[in-house]
Write an enzyme that holds these catalytic residues in place. Structure first.
Site, PDB file in Angstrom:
ATOM      1  N   HIS A  18      10.102  -0.028  -0.101  1.00  0.00           N
ATOM      2  CA  HIS A  18       8.687   0.663   0.233  1.00  0.00           C
ATOM      3  C   HIS A  18       7.815  -0.202   1.007  1.00  0.00           C
ATOM      4  O   HIS A  18       7.372  -0.053   2.035  1.00  0.00           O
ATOM      5  CB  HIS A  18       8.049   1.162  -0.942  1.00  0.00           C
ATOM      6  CG  HIS A  18       6.647   1.654  -0.697  1.00  0.00           C
ATOM      7  ND1 HIS A  18       6.130   2.707   0.162  1.00  0.00           N
ATOM      8  CD2 HIS A  18       5.478   1.116  -1.492  1.00  0.00           C
ATOM      9  CE1 HIS A  18       4.987   2.996   0.298  1.00  0.00           C
ATOM     10  NE2 HIS A  18       4.560   2.021  -0.562  1.00  0.00           N
ATOM     11  N   HIS A  60       0.842  -5.096  -0.141  1.00  0.00           N
ATOM     12  CA  HIS A  60       0.076  -4.163  -0.639  1.00  0.00           C
ATOM     13  C   HIS A  60       0.136  -3.791  -1.848  1.00  0.00           C
ATOM     14  O   HIS A  60      -0.938  -2.913  -2.476  1.00  0.00           O
ATOM     15  CB  HIS A  60      -0.123  -3.022   0.520  1.00  0.00           C
ATOM     16  CG  HIS A  60       0.786  -1.988   0.303  1.00  0.00           C
ATOM     17  ND1 HIS A  60       2.082  -2.039   1.036  1.00  0.00           N
ATOM     18  CD2 HIS A  60       1.041  -0.928  -0.438  1.00  0.00           C
ATOM     19  CE1 HIS A  60       2.809  -0.840   0.670  1.00  0.00           C
ATOM     20  NE2 HIS A  60       2.013  -0.243  -0.192  1.00  0.00           N
ATOM     21  N   GLU A  95      -1.273  -4.016  -7.782  1.00  0.00           N
ATOM     22  CA  GLU A  95      -1.474  -2.662  -8.670  1.00  0.00           C
ATOM     23  C   GLU A  95      -0.381  -2.773  -9.695  1.00  0.00           C
ATOM     24  O   GLU A  95      -0.440  -2.378 -10.579  1.00  0.00           O
ATOM     25  CB  GLU A  95      -1.687  -1.533  -7.724  1.00  0.00           C
ATOM     26  CG  GLU A  95      -2.471  -0.532  -8.684  1.00  0.00           C
ATOM     27  CD  GLU A  95      -2.338   0.724  -7.671  1.00  0.00           C
ATOM     28  OE1 GLU A  95      -1.897   0.670  -6.592  1.00  0.00           O
ATOM     29  OE2 GLU A  95      -2.841   1.960  -8.370  1.00  0.00           O
ATOM     30  N   ASP A  96       0.914  -3.089  -9.054  1.00  0.00           N
ATOM     31  CA  ASP A  96       2.156  -2.846  -9.919  1.00  0.00           C
ATOM     32  C   ASP A  96       2.736  -4.172 -10.306  1.00  0.00           C
ATOM     33  O   ASP A  96       3.711  -3.895 -11.150  1.00  0.00           O
ATOM     34  CB  ASP A  96       2.941  -1.974  -8.784  1.00  0.00           C
ATOM     35  CG  ASP A  96       2.395  -0.800  -8.381  1.00  0.00           C
ATOM     36  OD1 ASP A  96       1.616  -0.322  -9.056  1.00  0.00           O
ATOM     37  OD2 ASP A  96       3.043  -0.457  -7.477  1.00  0.00           O
ATOM     38  N   ASP A 134       1.090   3.302   4.458  1.00  0.00           N
ATOM     39  CA  ASP A 134       1.635   3.302   3.229  1.00  0.00           C
ATOM     40  C   ASP A 134       1.715   4.925   2.677  1.00  0.00           C
ATOM     41  O   ASP A 134       2.769   5.262   2.384  1.00  0.00           O
ATOM     42  CB  ASP A 134       0.417   2.971   2.162  1.00  0.00           C
ATOM     43  CG  ASP A 134       0.845   3.009   0.876  1.00  0.00           C
ATOM     44  OD1 ASP A 134       1.866   2.930   0.213  1.00  0.00           O
ATOM     45  OD2 ASP A 134      -0.018   3.494  -0.190  1.00  0.00           O
ATOM     46  N   ASP A 136      -0.207  26.166  26.262  1.00  0.00           N
ATOM     47  CA  ASP A 136       0.057  24.519  26.077  1.00  0.00           C
ATOM     48  C   ASP A 136       1.101  24.242  24.973  1.00  0.00           C
ATOM     49  O   ASP A 136       1.144  23.263  24.411  1.00  0.00           O
ATOM     50  CB  ASP A 136      -1.104  23.739  25.761  1.00  0.00           C
ATOM     51  CG  ASP A 136      -1.736  24.155  24.510  1.00  0.00           C
ATOM     52  OD1 ASP A 136      -1.553  25.214  23.853  1.00  0.00           O
ATOM     53  OD2 ASP A 136      -2.573  23.345  23.921  1.00  0.00           O
TER      54      ASP A 136
END
Ligand code: MN
Length: 515
Positions: A47, A71, A75-76, A143, A262
């Protein structure tokens, strides 16, 4: 996506030294996410690597790519921010921290009904907090895009929740940054999960309609191509098809698909601005234009900075055909938006951020400066109007002009006083009236895109309480309040002086009487 694939994608864009940092980041994140799996069963590291690949595709600078790889580590995983700062840099750590904070704002709100308004508020606050570096938002968009691309592995209720948040918060944000391609990708994916039936129906309808018009359109394309070649105007021409979601939205206003001109447009990309107008003239000499559909977004860009000339002409078959004419730069900016300002290893804009100077931002993205200004006010614990910022981020914006032709970017619904305070608070304080497009307009006039405003001043005019009803921006409100407060204190001081004078006079009079 694995380490080697990502490094291969990155190879042509960054220096050897930068690639070494990237490789270290990949190894670090891989170690941290070791043993974790995505819902799809793939190793978790796939990921962040995908997210980093998207950021490379968008042309971001190396700090952003490294932060994209890292990133989810805070957190994880057991990774700590100071460790990341030590291993990489302060800037990378700042970006990772910002992304983590935005993610945490979303956690803890599980109830779908209250979820969105709360999310929107919390996101707004957090975007303000991280507003000092817009790259945090760009990483968050990458993300979100990868999470949307792999949404099939989530449970149906989760799919709906994430899709709704995407279409209501992240797609408008991408639009605000003029990242057109990302916005369309986010909308198409969200729409598929939110309304699968409508998505399928609209798509089928569009396909059958395109089939009918494609051959006619191809003929027009060839005619124009031949003509421009004859005139020796270098150009590129191709067709662009409307997205399913934007067609669906448009059909709510225009229910008959035959009335939508359009659906497929021809796009002509040329070298410079004067050639854009030249091509427009050539098109109008070849076909009859629908005069009310000519739009000059070059002279008057859309609030997100989008620029192009649009025109709809009647082809010889009788079919209306829309053309979009733009330069290569305009095309790049329409697709990549603000991300186009962070060019790979060209660190110009990133450096501007570090120094806290945002002078190098495109003029039409001043809302980012507003965001940064608000962020610094909050840090200093000063007053600012949060409501206004929500408008800045999620509402529409308009461009208005000073009589000299300076452009001012304001939220839709702004009043002349908002403009006046933006120009200068001393000018605003003496405002006695407004000339809009050469005509007198009242204080409650709502500004429109493209208005030219002149503030009429009078040295006896001064701010009053009623003005609060005729402003909407936080900036103007803040300035007006300060002026009223100042006026109030001065007024009271004058009052006190008068009382003292009167009392003194009375005392003297009494003394005289005694004598
Ligand atoms: Mn993530």
């Amino acid at each position: 996506m694995d380490k080697h694939e990502l490094l291969r994608v990155a190879k042509s864009h960054y220096s050897q030294q930068q690639l070494e940092v990237l490789e270290r980041a990949i190894d670090y994140a891989t170690e941290m996410h070791e043993g974790q799996l995505r819902k799809s069963g793939a190793p978790y590291i796939t990921h962040p690597l995908h997210v980093a690949a998207l950021l490379i595709e968008w042309g971001m600078d190396i700090d952003t790519i490294v932060a994209g790889v890292l990133h989810d580590t805070i957190e994880d995983t057991p990774a700590a921010l100071d460790h990341i700062e030590h291993l990489f840099s302060r800037d990378v750590a700042f970006l990772v921290d910002g992304v983590t904070k935005v993610s945490q704002a979303r956690a803890g709100m599980r109830d779908l009904e209250s979820y969105l308004p709360q999310t929107r508020d919390n996101l707004t606050k957090l975007l303000i907090a991280v507003g000092q570096d817009i790259r945090v938002i760009i990483i968050k968009l990458a993300d979100r895009l990868h999470n949307m691309q792999t949404l099939q592995y989530k449970s149906p209720p989760k799919q709906k929740k994430i899709a709704r948040e995407t279409i209501e918060v992240f797609a408008p944000l991408a639009d605000r940054l003029n990242m057109g391609r990302v916005r369309v990708q986010l909308e198409e994916l969200s729409f598929q999960y939110l309304s699968p039936k409508e998505f399928a129906n609209t798509k089928t309808l569009m396909a059958s309609r395109l089939k009918k018009s494609k051959r006619k359109l191809e003929r027009v394309r060839r005619e124009v191509e031949d003509h421009l070649n004859q005139e020796k105007i270098p150009h590129e021409i191709d067709g662009r098809v409307k997205s399913v979601y934007s067609l669906y939205k448009k059909m709510k206003r225009v229910p008959n698909i035959d009335d939508i001109y359009d659906l497929m447009a021809l796009r002509i990309v040329v070298d410079d601005v004067s050639t854009c107008y030249l091509v427009l003239g050539e098109l109008h000499s070849m076909y009859e234009p629908m005069v009310d559909r000519i739009k000059d977004y070059i002279a008057q860009p859309k609030p997100n900075g989008y620029q192009s000339l649009h025109t709809t002409v009647i082809a010889h078959s009788g079919q209306p055909v829309e053309f979009q004419v733009r330069t290569h730069e305009m095309h790049d900016y329409a697709e990549r938006g603000l991300a186009a300002s962070f060019h790979y290893n060209e660190q110009k804009l990133s450096d501007a951020y570090k120094k806290g100077t945002i002078a190098q931002l495109p003029a039409d993205l001043h809302w980012i400066a507003d965001l940064q200004h608000a962020a610094s006010l909050i840090k200093e614990g000063k007053e600012f109007n949060e409501e206004d910022l929500k408008v800045d981020l999620f509402g529409d914006r308009i461009f208005v002009y000073s009589p000299k032709g300076d452009i001012y970017d304001l939220p839709a619904g702004a009043f002349p006083l908002d403009y006046a305070y933006r120009v200068h608070s001393d000018v605003a304080a003496r405002a006695s009236g407004f000339m809009v497009n050469g005509k007198m307009e009242p204080f409650n006039y709502q500004l429109k895109h493209g208005d030219v405003i002149e503030v009429l001043t009078n040295k006896h005019a001064k701010p009053n309480q009623d003005w609060q009803q005729h402003i909407m921006t936080g900036h103007a409100r803040m300035k007006l309040r300060a002026q009223l407060r100042k006026g109030g204190i001065l007024g009271r001081l004058t009052n006190a002086a008068a009382i003292i004078q009167r009392k003194t006079a009375e005392r003297r009079a009494k003394k005289r009487q005694k004598k």
